[in-house]
Design an enzyme around this catalytic site. Structure first.
Site, short mmCIF file in Angstrom:
data_model
loop_
_atom_site.label_atom_id
_atom_site.label_comp_id
_atom_site.label_asym_id
_atom_site.label_seq_id
_atom_site.Cartn_x
_atom_site.Cartn_y
_atom_site.Cartn_z
N CYS A 111 0.82 -1.22 0.00
CA CYS A 111 0.00 0.00 0.00
C CYS A 111 0.85 1.27 0.00
O CYS A 111 0.34 2.36 -0.26
CB CYS A 111 -0.96 0.00 1.17
SG CYS A 111 -1.99 -1.45 1.21
N HIS A 248 -3.49 7.21 2.14
CA HIS A 248 -3.92 5.87 1.73
C HIS A 248 -5.31 5.60 2.32
O HIS A 248 -5.55 5.85 3.50
CB HIS A 248 -2.89 4.85 2.23
CG HIS A 248 -3.32 3.45 2.03
ND1 HIS A 248 -3.83 2.97 0.84
CD2 HIS A 248 -3.35 2.39 2.89
CE1 HIS A 248 -4.13 1.70 0.97
NE2 HIS A 248 -3.86 1.32 2.20
N ASN A 278 -10.23 -0.04 -0.37
CA ASN A 278 -8.77 0.08 -0.28
C ASN A 278 -8.14 -0.50 -1.54
O ASN A 278 -8.23 -1.70 -1.78
CB ASN A 278 -8.32 -0.68 0.98
CG ASN A 278 -6.82 -0.70 1.16
OD1 ASN A 278 -6.06 -0.38 0.26
ND2 ASN A 278 -6.38 -1.11 2.34
O1 UT7 Z 1 -3.75 -1.11 3.66
C1 UT7 Z 1 -3.79 -1.48 5.01
C2 UT7 Z 1 -4.94 -2.38 5.13
N1 UT7 Z 1 -5.51 -2.73 6.35
C3 UT7 Z 1 -6.10 -1.93 7.26
O2 UT7 Z 1 -6.04 -0.75 7.25
C4 UT7 Z 1 -6.88 -2.63 8.30
C5 UT7 Z 1 -6.98 -1.90 9.59
N2 UT7 Z 1 -7.96 -2.55 10.46
C6 UT7 Z 1 -9.28 -2.34 10.35
O3 UT7 Z 1 -9.70 -1.55 9.53
C7 UT7 Z 1 -10.20 -3.08 11.29
O4 UT7 Z 1 -9.45 -3.82 12.21
C8 UT7 Z 1 -11.18 -4.00 10.54
C9 UT7 Z 1 -12.19 -3.18 9.78
C10 UT7 Z 1 -10.44 -4.92 9.56
C11 UT7 Z 1 -11.96 -4.89 11.52
O5 UT7 Z 1 -12.62 -4.09 12.49
P1 UT7 Z 1 -12.60 -4.51 14.02
O6 UT7 Z 1 -13.43 -3.52 14.74
O7 UT7 Z 1 -11.17 -4.64 14.41
O8 UT7 Z 1 -13.37 -5.88 13.99
P2 UT7 Z 1 -12.89 -7.32 14.50
O9 UT7 Z 1 -11.89 -7.90 13.58
O10 UT7 Z 1 -12.56 -7.24 15.96
O11 UT7 Z 1 -14.22 -8.16 14.37
C12 UT7 Z 1 -15.35 -7.88 15.18
C13 UT7 Z 1 -16.45 -8.84 14.83
C14 UT7 Z 1 -16.04 -10.30 14.84
O12 UT7 Z 1 -17.11 -11.04 15.40
P3 UT7 Z 1 -17.08 -11.54 16.92
O13 UT7 Z 1 -15.86 -12.40 17.02
O14 UT7 Z 1 -16.96 -10.27 17.75
O15 UT7 Z 1 -18.36 -12.24 17.07
C15 UT7 Z 1 -15.91 -10.66 13.40
O16 UT7 Z 1 -16.16 -12.03 13.13
O17 UT7 Z 1 -16.94 -8.59 13.51
C16 UT7 Z 1 -16.98 -9.81 12.76
N3 UT7 Z 1 -16.76 -9.52 11.35
C17 UT7 Z 1 -17.75 -9.18 10.50
N4 UT7 Z 1 -19.06 -9.06 10.65
C18 UT7 Z 1 -19.78 -8.68 9.58
C19 UT7 Z 1 -15.57 -9.50 10.70
N5 UT7 Z 1 -15.78 -9.13 9.42
C20 UT7 Z 1 -17.10 -8.94 9.27
C21 UT7 Z 1 -17.90 -8.54 8.18
N6 UT7 Z 1 -19.24 -8.43 8.39
N7 UT7 Z 1 -17.39 -8.27 6.96
#
Ligand code: UT7
Length: 321
Positions: A111, A248, A278
């Site tokens: 990225c 980004h 992204n």
């Molecule tokens: O170029 C660099 C690229 N990467 C980034 O910039 C990523 C940076 N990180 C983020 O943007 C965030 O960490 C995410 C958006 C990827 C995730 O957000 P989060 O608030 O950290 O969510 P999480 O991974 O803690 O997941 C929370 C819940 C989980 O369920 P449980 O375990 O709490 O029941 C996941 O299974 O959300 C669930 N989940 C979803 N639910 C609906 C994960 N993906 C999805 C989804 N739809 N697409």
């Protein structure tokens, strides 16, 4: 002598896929994606190749810069998802454009790729070795996603952006910073092909991008403000003197956090992640072209470009438009 961006261009695949479209094929929702990331839709390549997107983006940049393809000295393409392992995207782009006098090679810094390619072009221009360089950043990331992994596949999109850079006495890149931390690279990875020869057993299937989202998030909100502060200071400017911040486009919450840490109002941070997601190396140049085409950039404006991502890598440049 400075390196000035004299033209920009961008291209997105025709197929726009909304969060609601995704919620019909996987267990997700517009509410989850939008509230956590700000992303509303993304473009996915169905018929397009990366070289076709990159060529369209390049044509826009060349036209604005008033440069003919045969006058290009160099093509730098930043990507992690070229159509082929060989030839490289930059060489395919050279063929596509008829830029027969250019030297062409690819740069992969994920990225941060466009920032790293732009900073490489800057060194070539300031050394006097080359005068007209096409810098492209683009991805078809959708082919590297595990479409059963809802936590990652909903975040990314496809597209390409381009810039033509040339030497200029008055405007251009004032300062740059770059960094890498390979020791933490495991938080965002995509394995390549495994060893394959008569002396190994290779039963590997396809591999996809996997990410520890929270670790990448923490890395971004700590590293990006620091890199921007360093670049602005190196340029001899105060943060209030920067007119626009082109970051980004990974997550609106990351951008809000950076703005807050820099004490800069969000109005100075244009975004397009709502409709592009992204695009990794394509993200900064596509947004730069959006801002340019919307007339948000006036000659003399001070602009920060910043990228961050897998590697881990990060880069920021300060320039006058
Ligand atoms: O170029 C660099 C690229 N990467 C980034 O910039 C990523 C940076 N990180 C983020 O943007 C965030 O960490 C995410 C958006 C990827 C995730 O957000 P989060 O608030 O950290 O969510 P999480 O991974 O803690 O997941 C929370 C819940 C989980 O369920 P449980 O375990 O709490 O029941 C996941 O299974 O959300 C669930 N989940 C979803 N639910 C609906 C994960 N993906 C999805 C989804 N739809 N697409």
């Amino acid at each position: 002598m400075k390196t000035r961006i004299c033209g920009t261009g961008s291209a997105l695949p025709k197929r726009e896929v909304t969060n609601d479209d995704l919620s019909r094929i996987m267990d997700t929702s517009d509410e989850w994606i939008k509230s956590r990331t700000g992303i509303g839709s993304r473009h996915l390549a169905v018929e397009e190749t990366l070289v076709s997107l990159a060529a369209n983006a390049a044509k826009g940049a060349l036209e604005e810069a008033n440069v003919l393809p045969k006058d290009l000295d160099m093509i730098l393409a930043a990507t992690l998802s070229a159509d082929n392992v060989l030839p490289t995207l930059s060489c395919e782009l050279q063929r596509e454009l008829g830029a027969s006098n250019a030297v062409a090679f690819d740069i992969n810094a994920a990225c941060s790729g466009f920032l790293f390619a732009l900073q490489t072009a800057d060194v070539y221009i300031r050394s006097g070795q080359y005068k007209k360089i096409l810098v492209v950043g683009g991805e078809i990331l959708s082919k590297l996603m595990d479409w059963n992994d809802r936590s990652t596949c909903v975040l990314f999109g496809d597209g390409a952006g381009a810039a033509v850079v040339m030497p200029d006495e008055a405007s251009g890149i004032l300062s740059s910073v770059q960094g890498s931390d390979g020791a933490r690279g495991g938080v965002l990875s995509c394995p390549g092909r495994k060893n394959n020869n008569p002396y190994v057993t290779n039963d590997a299937g396809l591999s996809f991008v996997s990410m520890d989202g929270q670790e990448v998030y923490k890395f971004a909100v700590r590293t990006v403000p620091k890199a921007i502060m360093e670049a602005v200071e190196k340029a001899g400017l105060a943060m209030e003197e920067i007119d626009l911040f082109i970051l980004h486009q990974a997550n609106i919450r990351i951008i809000e956090s950076v703005a807050k840490r820099l004490k800069v109002p969000m109005e100075k941070f244009p975004t397009n992640l709502e409709r592009c997601g992204n695009i990794s190396a394509g993200s900064v140049p596509v947004l730069l072209d959006d801002a340019n085409r919307k007339g948000m950039l006036k000659r003399g404006d001070r602009v920060v470009l910043a990228g961050f991502g897998a590697g881990l890598t990060w880069g920021a440049s300060v320039l006058t438009w």
